[in-house]
Every structure is written in structure tokens, then in C-alpha cells.
Design a protein around this motif. Sequence first.
Motif, short mmCIF file in Angstrom:
data_model
loop_
_atom_site.label_atom_id
_atom_site.label_comp_id
_atom_site.label_asym_id
_atom_site.label_seq_id
_atom_site.Cartn_x
_atom_site.Cartn_y
_atom_site.Cartn_z
N VAL B 32 0.74 -1.27 -0.01
CA VAL B 32 -0.04 -0.04 -0.05
C VAL B 32 1.04 1.11 0.19
N SER B 33 0.81 2.06 -0.78
CA SER B 33 1.36 3.50 -0.98
C SER B 33 0.81 4.39 0.09
N GLY B 34 1.55 4.61 0.88
CA GLY B 34 1.48 5.63 2.01
C GLY B 34 0.98 7.10 1.48
N LYS B 35 1.90 7.37 0.30
CA LYS B 35 2.05 8.77 -0.08
C LYS B 35 0.43 9.02 -0.82
N THR B 36 0.10 7.89 -1.43
CA THR B 36 -1.37 8.11 -2.19
C THR B 36 -2.54 8.17 -1.24
N GLN B 37 -2.27 7.49 0.20
CA GLN B 37 -3.20 7.72 1.25
C GLN B 37 -3.18 9.26 1.58
N LEU B 38 -2.04 9.83 1.79
CA LEU B 38 -1.58 11.04 2.31
C LEU B 38 -2.40 12.05 1.23
N CYS B 77 -3.92 6.80 7.12
CA CYS B 77 -2.61 7.23 7.25
C CYS B 77 -1.94 7.08 8.61
N TYR B 78 -2.90 7.28 9.69
CA TYR B 78 -2.31 6.76 10.84
C TYR B 78 -1.85 5.32 10.97
N LEU B 79 -2.47 4.46 10.51
CA LEU B 79 -2.15 3.13 10.41
C LEU B 79 -1.09 2.72 9.69
N ILE B 80 -0.89 3.45 8.57
CA ILE B 80 0.24 3.01 7.74
C ILE B 80 1.54 3.91 8.23
N PHE B 81 1.54 5.20 8.87
CA PHE B 81 2.73 5.68 9.15
C PHE B 81 3.06 5.65 10.62
N PHE B 82 2.03 5.02 11.50
CA PHE B 82 2.36 5.08 12.75
C PHE B 82 2.15 3.58 13.31
N ASN B 91 10.77 1.77 0.68
CA ASN B 91 11.68 2.04 -0.39
C ASN B 91 11.08 1.95 -1.73
N HIS B 92 9.74 1.01 -1.74
CA HIS B 92 9.27 1.14 -3.06
C HIS B 92 8.20 1.95 -3.22
N ASP B 93 7.77 2.94 -2.21
CA ASP B 93 6.69 3.71 -2.39
C ASP B 93 7.50 5.18 -2.36
N SER B 94 8.25 5.37 -3.86
CA SER B 94 9.45 6.18 -3.79
C SER B 94 8.91 7.50 -4.86
N PRO B 135 1.42 7.26 -7.04
CA PRO B 135 2.19 6.52 -6.31
C PRO B 135 1.77 5.04 -5.97
N GLN B 136 0.63 4.86 -5.92
CA GLN B 136 0.28 3.25 -5.67
C GLN B 136 0.52 2.57 -6.97
N LEU B 137 0.10 3.23 -8.13
CA LEU B 137 0.46 2.62 -9.26
C LEU B 137 1.87 2.15 -9.39
N PHE B 138 2.68 3.41 -9.22
CA PHE B 138 3.99 3.21 -9.40
C PHE B 138 4.71 1.93 -8.22
#
Lengths: 10, 214
Positions: B32-38, B77-82, B91-94, B135-138
Motif C-alpha cells: 500500500v502506498s502511504g503517499k497515495t493515502q496522504l 494514514c495513521y495506520l500506515i505511518f504510525f 523503499n518502493h513507495d518512492s 504513487p500506488q500504481l508506481f
Amino acid sequence: LSPFKKHDEL
Amino acid sequence: MNIFRLFGDLSHLAAIAILLLKIWKTRSCAGVSGKTQLLFAVCFITRYIDLFLHFVSLYNTEKVMKLIYISASVFTCYLIFFKFKATYDGNHDSMRAEFLIVPAAGLACLINTKFDAIEILWTFSIYLEAVAILPQLFLISKTGEAETITSHYLFAQGSYRALYILNWIYRYHYESHVDTIAIVAGVVQTILYCDFFYLYITKVVKGQKIVLPA
């Protein structure tokens, strides 16, 4: 008095 | 309200619920891309800023839906980043999110229907949402695969705006309502899902997993 609600979609 | 918009919003709610369930049940946000969720959280906050400015009683479903979208995306986002940070695949969510935010903000200042703060924030939110899934597709293209549950999430997420396009056609025809900025951005957004939709329909529906050619 909210301005005329143009964007009525989510 | 028409059937397309109703199912579009339900599909959007389903996407948010599927992702939350996936992370909560597997206690992992791998894939899961954290950036997309942000970016989605930023979209909801900037689009529904009116909720914070002049508080209105939660008398109708629209206000409740907006609060659900904002709180669910912030919680994700809380679940992903905390909470499950250890399982976040940084590394892959780049993909550089700035490359999406800055152009969306710039374009919102150039192309909008009215040059005032709320309208520019709304326009920024529409442009950002169109590219927020990148970012998720990336990430999927980097890892070369997507978990089945994540594919279902993406399918629901992509279908929501595709259904909104049908809603806009309906409203143009029956209510002669046109919101050009939302329509153009929505078409771009849906086009970005096309190759994923192809993979989803040819593979996941047959029970196979999506594996991109390495």
C-alpha cells in the motif's frame, strides 16, 4: 449564509 | 442524486473500507502506498474545508459522508505511518509526491472558475485527486505484483470516478449541469486506471493474482 453552493458533489 | 452518483459514492466508501480492513486484518500495509493515502487525505481536507469553517449541523448525509471520508483517510494514514509503520514499504513507495502536489497547486491558481481561496482549494483538490493514485500504481509496478485484496481496493477506487463520469453525462443531459474542471480531471483520473482495469478484469476476476512483467 453560505454562498450559492456551486459544487454539490462529494 | 442519480443512480450513477449513488453507486459512485458507495464504490468510494467500499474502497476506503476494503483498504482499512486489509490493513487492520493483516496488520500490515505491505503493497500500500502511504503517499497515495496522504494525497487522498489532503484532497478530502481541502475539498471539504467548509466543514471546518462554518460549522453546520450534521443534518444531512452529505455532511456525514464528508466527515467519514476525512476521518477514514486520516485514520488510514495513521495506520500506515504510525501503527503498522514497520510494514510500510517505504523503499518502493518512492514516487516524489511533490511532483504531483506542486503542479496541481499551480494549475489550480491558473485554471479555476473563481479566484478565491475556497474555490482554489476545491480546484486543487480536484486536480490532486486525478493524480493521487500514481504513487500506488508506481509502487505496484516496482514490486511487480499486487495482493488480491489491494486489487479489489484499486478496482473500487477507480470505479468510483468512472461512475461519476456517467453521473456527469446524466446531469448534463437531464439537468444541463456541467462542472468542466471536475469532468476533465475525472476523465484523466479514470484513464490512469485503464491498464489496471484491463489486468483486473483479465486476471483477478479469474482468480489469478496480478503480476506485472518484471
